[in-house]
Design an enzyme around this catalytic site. Structure first.
Site, PDB file in Angstrom:
ATOM      1  CE  LYS B  80      33.368  -0.156 -17.019  1.00  0.00           C
ATOM      2  NZ  LYS B  80      34.343   0.947 -16.862  1.00  0.00           N
ATOM      3  CB  SER B 155      34.316   2.744 -20.447  1.00  0.00           C
ATOM      4  OG  SER B 155      34.800   2.449 -19.143  1.00  0.00           O
ATOM      5  CB  SER B 179      35.573   4.686 -17.119  1.00  0.00           C
ATOM      6  OG  SER B 179      36.161   4.811 -18.382  1.00  0.00           O
TER       7      SER B 179
END
Ligand SMILES: [Mg+2]
Ligand SMILES: [Zn+2]
Lengths: 509, 511, 86
Positions: B80, B155, B179
């Site tokens: 990420k 997210s 997330s």
């Protein structure tokens, strides 16, 4: 800028009572920074570091970086808190003080807010003449220093008028302890003197603890002075409420602290007497003009939005740790001074001279190395200080207390006259070795071999038969001329008293 | 061959690489090919690692030289973009960090590299991890591999979509309020939010420091456990990192897969989360999973968590407050976007750079957080929210006195359409109603696929929550249910996802 | 402003509308946050987490400056500063 009107100092004190407060920031001399493992520029090992060479990710607020607390900085802070007579909080924590400024890598300063590590103490401050004032301490808390800005392109190097500024983050994250006093009442006309004496007292304490280099000119010790005035109450009336205070920053010598407080008292008194009001603001001290100028007024920007630092955990020192640090505290400087003065038997003026010259440690060490206190004081305060002044260096940097004691021992033993000893001192300072080594290398010892002296005396007497006759006639003072000749022949390395003795003996012979 | 390689679990791929059947270069190339094939549609990656094959080659060389390598050595990993990396830009999905190259690696990245994992690239995310749909990325949204018109969650939509689209066997994510778990829910993948402090945050670009946790994203429970074993454990660079000795999570997952762990297991269901709060297909799938657990010896127990309903409100005070401070460092002085203001002061330049560099959602939350911390509001907002945390922790403590794990649906709805909620922040915030209390309390939570919603055929996840430090329990229980469900389905849920890329074009023709 | 973000009128209008709805919604925390409830600032309580005072890895000056929007003489360069030092 227009020059501020000033009231005569004595008149100001007649009409108003000054109330003081100080915030002193002390840079700790730990190996590493408060929250990172970067080397600490406030440690003497790192003085020559170039810009942005002592930086870890968190010091410049790099994305993803995190702070971790320096254990030694915590111990130093506890020791300082204890030396200030404070209570140590069983649990304290860090908070973020949020404001935008280019020298602040994260745009918040990690500090302590509602839970400082040390609180409620007092410091004994000694004024000239030995009067003691007790300054109440509100708190001492841990925080980090900011980076260093250099303003370029303006005429003055100051922030006003600069075209651009350069930022070096070496200093960002240097461990600080901020010591905040409570309002100090009662200093009266000695308020300016107290300001300097307070800063000196803090400096003595941190030097005694060995936790800071405490050099004001390097910014290791920085003082913000708060001054307010209130009108004097008539007899029997309650005291007036505290007046509005100003905070004078950027004061980086003890003498400047004293001058800045005096100036603020005179400036505020003039404003108040003219019916004006004092603005609550920070003011900047200008060393060159001896004046302060207004800085930023208190405003919305002072809403620092403190909140507990989520990246750090509470500091909860055990009672054992606190007690062990308390047990290891050095003697408080004021107590130590009283003890040394009594031990040495110095007159007030002599002792204060040593203190004012900053040579207490040196004299104490010289005495500890075996010299008599009066002799130790004489060496440091006269010959060594004279050379230091001439060379523009610190007396303590010239020669070690051990060497001074050794030198005095040679004088006491009759190996050196005072005059020879001064020559030996020069040799020691010049790096020629220990006093004994200088004596040996330069051949400076007093000639104690009577044979050599007698030969010189006989020669002198023989060349001055008239003098010999006078001595034999009982005019003993005539021997002076022969003494001079012998001393000259011996290049001064003879004990004049012994020479005189021998002359009388030979003349009688 | 390469089509087969990309569908393998990380554990199986690791076995094949370890046995020499497949090289790391082959495995890595297969995934790079897949990315080239499908990522134009999915947009899971912001950056593909140009050095991936070099790293793979290095692992193959070291293995050939007889070096003792980690269990996962040679397996590709997606990262990420919230995690800083020295060899790839790290933007946290923001324009303000476009092109930013970190001089150091995040601890989890360093550990992944040390374990021989091959960084494939950086995955898309909502800007600074603020969002539940990845629509707030400054670099455009990621698309859900199940339906390209829908959100992949957020997210960490990029990591979840990369894994669901077989672009990576597993990925690293971060979870501040859901997330990792909510994207897992909407993409039919597994996502784990470890106990706060279980995984280092050093090098994770901070959103809300007291809530953020890094964790694994994968297609199987075992794969998440294997990755968690690599990245977890004490890190002296993170003061909030726990010094605990952790058990092997992979061992826990393998034990769970035997199914025996369900006998006598007490599973709590929260009374205050009635089925009416969830899309019908979501609660139906949730109830079916509970029934399956019960049929295999688990006991379903109703527990009460009266303060859960305050979780979202507390979260939207704590997060913006901490974020407003954490994001102050993006000021154009040391790194990041600078927008010059002719004749302006540094203050003007900072304000202008932040205006241009931050997206709407980030500005919204910074302003909200600045307000919540400002003088006179602290007690009512931030201070009160911290008290709600205490109350939620107490709810969990009371519940865990009677149950081993708590189960909830992972999110209220299946994947919604891109653009559907982007202008309605309040609706968007409610996506995380079941995941937020887990972050507030610091306890671990895992989302695993529970099936497809009847009404739209989109994936649904079930969340299990355990007491703090009991992460292994979640791998045990998660693997047990996963085994039962995959048996029931006759294969992994993702087998039912539509084809993508050239395979999709073959069927549907090019768009 | 404290957040140091410049906003144009459109933005202010859009954001404040949304913000007031959010603020109304989150104000409900005060319903249960009574004085007797202690605040939790760290989800897993720890204390006395320290680092030994030993110099560790530092960035090189090149690394420090590698993302600098502007730098000169090994330092970051910023345009004129209006405000005073704090
Ligand atoms: Mg201050
Ligand atoms: Zn301070």
């Amino acid at each position: 800028m227009a020059k501020a009107a000033l009231m005569d100092f004595d008149e100001a004190l007649e009409r108003y009572e000054p109330v003081l407060g100080f915030e002193v920031h002390v840079e700790l001399n730990t190996e590493t920074k408060m929250f990172s493992a970067a080397a600490n520029p406030a440690n003497e090992k790192n003085h020559s570091a170039g810009p942005n060479t002592l930086v870890a990710p968190v010091d410049m607020g790099l994305p993803g970086s995190l702070p971790v607390v320096n254990e030694t900085a915590v111990r130093y802070s506890i020791s300082l808190g204890l030396a200030l007579g404070c209570s140590i909080a069983p649990s304290s924590r860090f908070a973020r003080k949020n404001y935008f400024y280019p020298d602040l890598g994260k745009n918040y300063q990690i500090s302590q807010y509602d839970e400082p590590i040390a609180f409620e103490g007092q410091v004994e401050v000694e004024l000239e003449g030995g009067d003691i004032v007790t300054v109440p301490i509100e708190r001492a808390h841990m925080e980090e220093d900011a980076g260093k800005l250099t303003h370029m392109g303006g005429a003055t190097g100051r922030i006003q008028g600069a075209e651009y500024s350069l930022v070096d983050y070496n200093r960002a994250g240097v461990p600080l302890v901020e010591i905040v006093t409570k309002p100090i009442f009662g200093a009266e006309h000695r308020a300016p003197e107290l300001a300097a004496a307070y800063v000196r007292a803090i400096r003595d304490i941190v030097i005694g603890l060995g936790i800071s280099e405490a050099r004001m000119e390097r910014g290791n010790l920085r003082c913000d002075a708060n001054v307010s005035l209130r009108p004097r109450a008539a007899a029997g009336e309650p005291a007036a409420p505290l007046g509005t205070r100003t905070e004078t920053k950027n004061v980086n010598s003890m003498r400047s602290v004293e001058r800045a407080v005096r100036h603020e008292i005179q400036r505020q008194a003039a404003i108040l007497a003219a019916g004006g009001t004092i603005t609550q603001e920070t003011r900047h001290w200008h060393e060159d003009t001896g004046t302060t100028s207004p800085g930023r007024p208190k405003s919305d920007a002072d809403d620092y939005r403190y909140f507990p630092e989520p990246d750090l955990l509470p500091v909860a020192p055990s009672a054992e740790l606190i007690e062990s640090l308390r047990a290891a505290l050095p003697e408080p400087p004021a107590v130590r001074r009283r003890r040394l003065k009594a031990d040495w038997g110095f007159a007030d003026i002599d002792f204060q001279g040593v203190v004012n010259a900053g040579l207490l440690n040196e004299v104490e060490a010289t005495v500890a190395a075996g010299a008599a206190p009066a002799a130790a004081r004489k060496w440091w305060m006269s010959e060594i200080s004279r050379i230091a002044n001439a060379d523009g260096v610190e007396a303590s940097s010239l020669v070690s207390p051990g060497s001074v004691a050794e030198l005095q021992k040679l004088v006491d033993a009759g190996t050196l006259t005072d005059k020879l000893a001064r020559q030996v001192l020069e040799g020691v300072i010049a790096g020629e070795g220990s006093p004994q080594e200088v004596v040996d290398a330069r051949g400076l010892a007093v000639v104690s071999d009577d044979g050599a002296l007698i030969a010189a005396i006989d020669e002198a007497l023989a060349s001055q038969p008239d003098v010999l006759a006078k001595i034999r006639d009982g005019k003993v003072q005539a021997a002076g001329a022969v003494i001079g000749a012998v001393m000259k022949a011996m290049k001064g390395q003879a004990d004049a008293a012994r020479v005189r003795e021998l002359i009388l003996e030979r003349a009688a012979g | 061959m390469s089509a087969d390689l990309i569908r393998l679990s990380a554990a199986d791929l690791a076995d094949k690489i370890a046995s020499g059947e497949v090289s790391s270069v082959e495995a890595t190339q297969a995934h790079l090919d897949r990315i080239a094939d499908v990522d134009g549609d999915v947009h899971a990656f912001l950056h593909v690692n140009a050095q991936a094959l070099d790293a793979a080659q290095d692992i193959d060389r070291r293995r050939a030289a007889g070096e003792e390598l980690g269990e996962l050595a040679g397996v590709p990993l997606a990262i990420k973009d919230v995690l800083v990396t020295t060899d790839m830009p790290s933007t946290s999905g923001s324009k303000i960090l476009e092109g930013f190259l970190s001089p150091y690696d995040a601890t989890v990245v360093a550990r992944a590299r040390a374990a021989g994992l091959i960084p494939l690239g950086k995955t898309n995310m909502d800007e600074f991890a603020m969002g539940s749909s990845t629509e707030h990325s400054a670099y455009g949204p990621t698309h859900n591999p199940w339906d390209l018109d829908r959100i992949p969650g957020g997210s960490g939509g990029g990591s979840a979509a990369a894994v669901a689209a077989f672009e990576a066997p597993f990925a690293l994510g971060s979870d501040t309020g859901g997330s990792i778990r909510q994207p897992a829910h909407v993409t039919g993948t597994v996502g784990m939010k470890p106990t706060y402090g279980g995984v280092s945050r050093f090098g994770a670009i901070a959103l809300a420091s007291s809530l953020d946790q890094v964790g694994p994203v994968s297609r199987t429970v075992l794969d998440s456990a294997l990755l968690h074993d690599v990245i977890g454990g004490h890190d002296p660079n993170d003061a909030t990192s726990l010094a605990d000795a952790w058990p092997s999570f992979a061992a826990a997952a393998r034990e769970g897969a035997t199914g025996e762990v369900l006998t006598g297991l007490k599973v709590g269901v929260i009374r205050e989360l009635p089925d009416s709060g969830f899309q019908a297909g979501v609660s139906a799938s949730f109830r079916a999973s509970l029934a399956l657990l019960e049929a295999h010896g688990a006991e379903i127990v109703e527990v009460s968590a009266p303060h859960f309903e305050y979780g979202v409100a507390a979260y939207y005070l704590i997060l913006p407050a901490e974020a407003s401070s954490n994001l102050a460092k993006f000021d154009s002085v040391r790194f990041g976007l600078r927008v010059d203001v002719p004749g302006g002061t540094v203050e003007d330049v900072m304000a202008r750079s932040r205006e241009v560099g931050f997206g709407d959602e980030v500005k919204r939350r910074i302003i909200l957080g600045t307000y919540a911390l400002s003088a006179g509001y602290y007690d009512a907002y931030y201070g009160s929210a911290q008290k709600v945390r205490t109350l939620i922790q107490r709810d969990f403590d009371a519940a865990f006195a009677g149950v081993d794990v708590i189960a909830t649906p992972s999110a209220p709805t299946t994947a919604f359409r891109l653009g559907e909620k982007v202008d309605d922040p309040l609706q968007m915030y409610l996506n995380d109603v079941t995941t937020i209390p887990v972050n507030l309390a610091g306890v671990p939570g895992i989302s695993i696929p529970s099936g497809l919603a009847e009404e739209d055929g989109l994936p649904v996840g079930i969340q299990f929550i355990a007491p703090a430090r009991q992460d292994a329990r979640l791998y045990r229980v998660g693997a047990a249910l996963e085994t039962l469900l995959v048996d029931e389905w006759g294969g992994p849920l993702l087998d039912r996802a539509p084809a993508l890329g050239s395979a999709r074009s073959d069927v549907e023709g090019t768009r | 402003m404290l957040a140091r973000i410049q906003l144009d009128d459109d933005e202010v209008e859009r954001l404040t509308g949304q913000l007031s709805a959010i603020v109304d919604n989150i104000a409900k925390v005060s319903e249960v946050a009574t004085p007797d409830v202690p605040a939790t600032s760290h989800p897993i309580p720890l204390e006395n987490v320290f680092r030994p005072d030993v110099v560790g890895q530092m960035l090189t000056t090149a690394q420090v400056l590698q993302n600098a929007p502007d730098a000169t003489d090994d330092r970051f360069k910023v345009t004129a500063i209006l405000g005073e030092e704090q």
